[in-house]
Design a protein around this motif. Structure first.
Motif, short mmCIF file in Angstrom:
data_model
loop_
_atom_site.label_atom_id
_atom_site.label_comp_id
_atom_site.label_asym_id
_atom_site.label_seq_id
_atom_site.Cartn_x
_atom_site.Cartn_y
_atom_site.Cartn_z
N ASN A 1 -1.26 -1.07 -1.99
CA ASN A 1 -1.45 0.36 -2.25
C ASN A 1 -2.93 0.70 -2.41
O ASN A 1 -3.40 1.73 -1.91
CB ASN A 1 -0.66 0.79 -3.48
N ARG A 2 -3.69 -0.16 -3.11
CA ARG A 2 -5.13 0.07 -3.27
C ARG A 2 -5.82 0.03 -1.92
O ARG A 2 -6.66 0.87 -1.62
CB ARG A 2 -5.73 -1.01 -4.19
N GLN B 1 -4.56 0.59 1.03
CA GLN B 1 -4.19 1.75 1.84
C GLN B 1 -4.89 3.01 1.36
O GLN B 1 -5.31 3.84 2.15
CB GLN B 1 -2.67 1.96 1.83
N SER B 2 -5.06 3.17 0.05
CA SER B 2 -5.72 4.36 -0.46
C SER B 2 -7.22 4.33 -0.17
O SER B 2 -7.83 5.38 0.00
CB SER B 2 -5.46 4.52 -1.96
N GLU B 3 -7.80 3.14 -0.06
CA GLU B 3 -9.21 3.03 0.28
C GLU B 3 -9.46 3.41 1.74
O GLU B 3 -10.53 3.90 2.08
CB GLU B 3 -9.72 1.60 0.02
N SER C 1 -7.82 5.71 3.40
CA SER C 1 -7.63 7.14 3.66
C SER C 1 -8.64 8.02 2.98
O SER C 1 -9.59 7.69 2.46
CB SER C 1 -6.25 7.60 3.27
#
Length: 56
Positions: free
Chosen positions: A49-50, A52-54, A56
């Motif tokens: 999750n980290r 993937q958020s980095e 975007s």
């Protein structure tokens, strides 16, 4: 667990470990392993999750 004419479960009085005690230990160990695996999966999911958020 079925109890009946099982020699393993009737050994409680003579110092041997009963089948119920063994199964309790097995279940406890299994529960601990499940908790460890869940923790590893959770850690991995958080890392994904980290990442993937980095992006975007």
């Amino acid at each position: 667990m079925k109890k009946g004419n099982n020699n393993e479960s009737s050994n409680v009085g003579n110092g041997n470990t009963s089948q119920d005690e063994i199964m309790n230990r097995v279940n406890q160990t299994f529960d601990e392993m499940v908790q460890e695996v869940r923790s590893m999966i959770n850690d991995n999911n958080e890392a994904v999750n980290r990442e993937q958020s980095e992006r975007s």
